[in-house]
Enzyme design. Sequence first.
Site, PDB file in Angstrom:
ATOM      1  N   LEU A   1       0.880  -1.165   0.000  1.00  7.78           N
ATOM      2  CA  LEU A   1       0.000   0.000   0.000  1.00  7.78           C
ATOM      3  C   LEU A   1       0.915   1.213   0.000  1.00  7.78           C
ATOM      4  O   LEU A   1       1.884   1.254   0.770  1.00  7.78           O
ATOM      5  CB  LEU A   1      -0.894   0.016   1.248  1.00  7.78           C
ATOM      6  CG  LEU A   1      -1.947  -1.093   1.371  1.00  7.78           C
ATOM      7  CD1 LEU A   1      -2.669  -0.969   2.711  1.00  7.78           C
ATOM      8  CD2 LEU A   1      -2.952  -1.035   0.236  1.00  7.78           C
ATOM      9  N   ASP A   2       0.634   2.181  -0.860  1.00  2.00           N
ATOM     10  CA  ASP A   2       1.502   3.360  -0.869  1.00  2.00           C
ATOM     11  C   ASP A   2       1.381   4.101   0.456  1.00  2.00           C
ATOM     12  O   ASP A   2       0.449   3.885   1.233  1.00  2.00           O
ATOM     13  CB  ASP A   2       1.182   4.262  -2.064  1.00  2.00           C
ATOM     14  CG  ASP A   2      -0.213   4.830  -2.017  1.00  2.00           C
ATOM     15  OD1 ASP A   2      -0.461   5.707  -1.173  1.00  2.00           O
ATOM     16  OD2 ASP A   2      -1.067   4.405  -2.822  1.00  2.00           O
ATOM     17  N   ALA A   3       2.314   4.975   0.711  1.00  7.32           N
ATOM     18  CA  ALA A   3       2.397   5.634   2.017  1.00  7.32           C
ATOM     19  C   ALA A   3       1.109   6.352   2.401  1.00  7.32           C
ATOM     20  O   ALA A   3       0.726   6.378   3.574  1.00  7.32           O
ATOM     21  CB  ALA A   3       3.572   6.608   2.035  1.00  7.32           C
TER      22      ALA A   3
ATOM     23  N   THR B   1      -1.916   5.563   1.494  1.00  6.99           N
ATOM     24  CA  THR B   1      -3.066   4.663   1.563  1.00  6.99           C
ATOM     25  C   THR B   1      -3.032   3.873   2.865  1.00  6.99           C
ATOM     26  O   THR B   1      -1.994   3.359   3.274  1.00  6.99           O
ATOM     27  CB  THR B   1      -3.078   3.696   0.360  1.00  6.99           C
ATOM     28  OG1 THR B   1      -3.150   4.461  -0.841  1.00  6.99           O
ATOM     29  CG2 THR B   1      -4.276   2.762   0.423  1.00  6.99           C
TER      30      THR B   1
END
Length: 308
Positions: free
Chosen positions: A172-174, A176
Amino acid sequence: MTPPARRDGTPEKKKRDSDMLLSNAKPARHQHVKQNKRSAGSATADSVARDLGADWLVEDKGASAKGERLQKVLAKAGVASRRHAEILIDAGRVEVNGQIVVKQGVRVDPNKDVIRVDGVRINVNENHQYFILNKPRGMQSTMDDEMGRPCVGDVVADKVAAGQRLFHVGRLDADTEGLLLLTNDGELANRLMHPKYEIKKTYLATVLGEANKKLVRELKEGIELEDGPAKADFVQIIDKNQGFSLVRIELHEGRKHIVRRMLKEAGYPVQRLVRTKLHTVQLGDMKPGGMRALNSNELTSLYKEVGM
């Protein structure tokens, strides 16, 4: 939408001991093994086992026998007490490597042998761990960050120090938040991430703009992105208020930033994004930064979905 896995169990019926329900068994990694047929005639179980090369079917001949007693392994896996495990064996409800076991004293190797009870594969490998992390916003999906930023590795540092080699399944990107699966089961992790299994993920997106049925239709029919079209399996507008909308999106795509890019292309930039569900495993009411172990029903559901 994919129905949630049951977490409350099934009420136990008043039946004889051999019909007892299994409530605590943990599913194992492989659900499919090649079945061997028993030899015809009146051969003994030991001779049949040797003919098939199934050394584990030979009863315990003393301290030199390899492996652990089957009833002990079942008890350690949480299937039943040793006594009830013996009852299950007597009733012909236990299989090892595709063969029904009806003799007591059989020894097995928990790390190699395929054990089923009532046709359900049992996880007897105590080394495998499965957790859900509610990743907070701003946390990096890495086990270590060279820039010193908060990362997933910080949350599981004590487990890693204790010798548990955990890794995250996907990223998960930072910015999200939400559900991130952690495990040391490499085979399950690889299958969950493989496009061929089309594992569905569910997100709640807070977007700028008041969404309408047109957005739902566009997302389900497909949005053209720079790396090809992308479409959602399910879309629902949960709420609209003061120029913002809350949208639930379910999809099996795994491309980078796919949800954010789809919504931006449709004209609704994402302000907040939370992954709430992976197949039937749900985040529920976990607090950001919280972590819990998967229960047996959730694990069974994941293994079944990827053919293990």
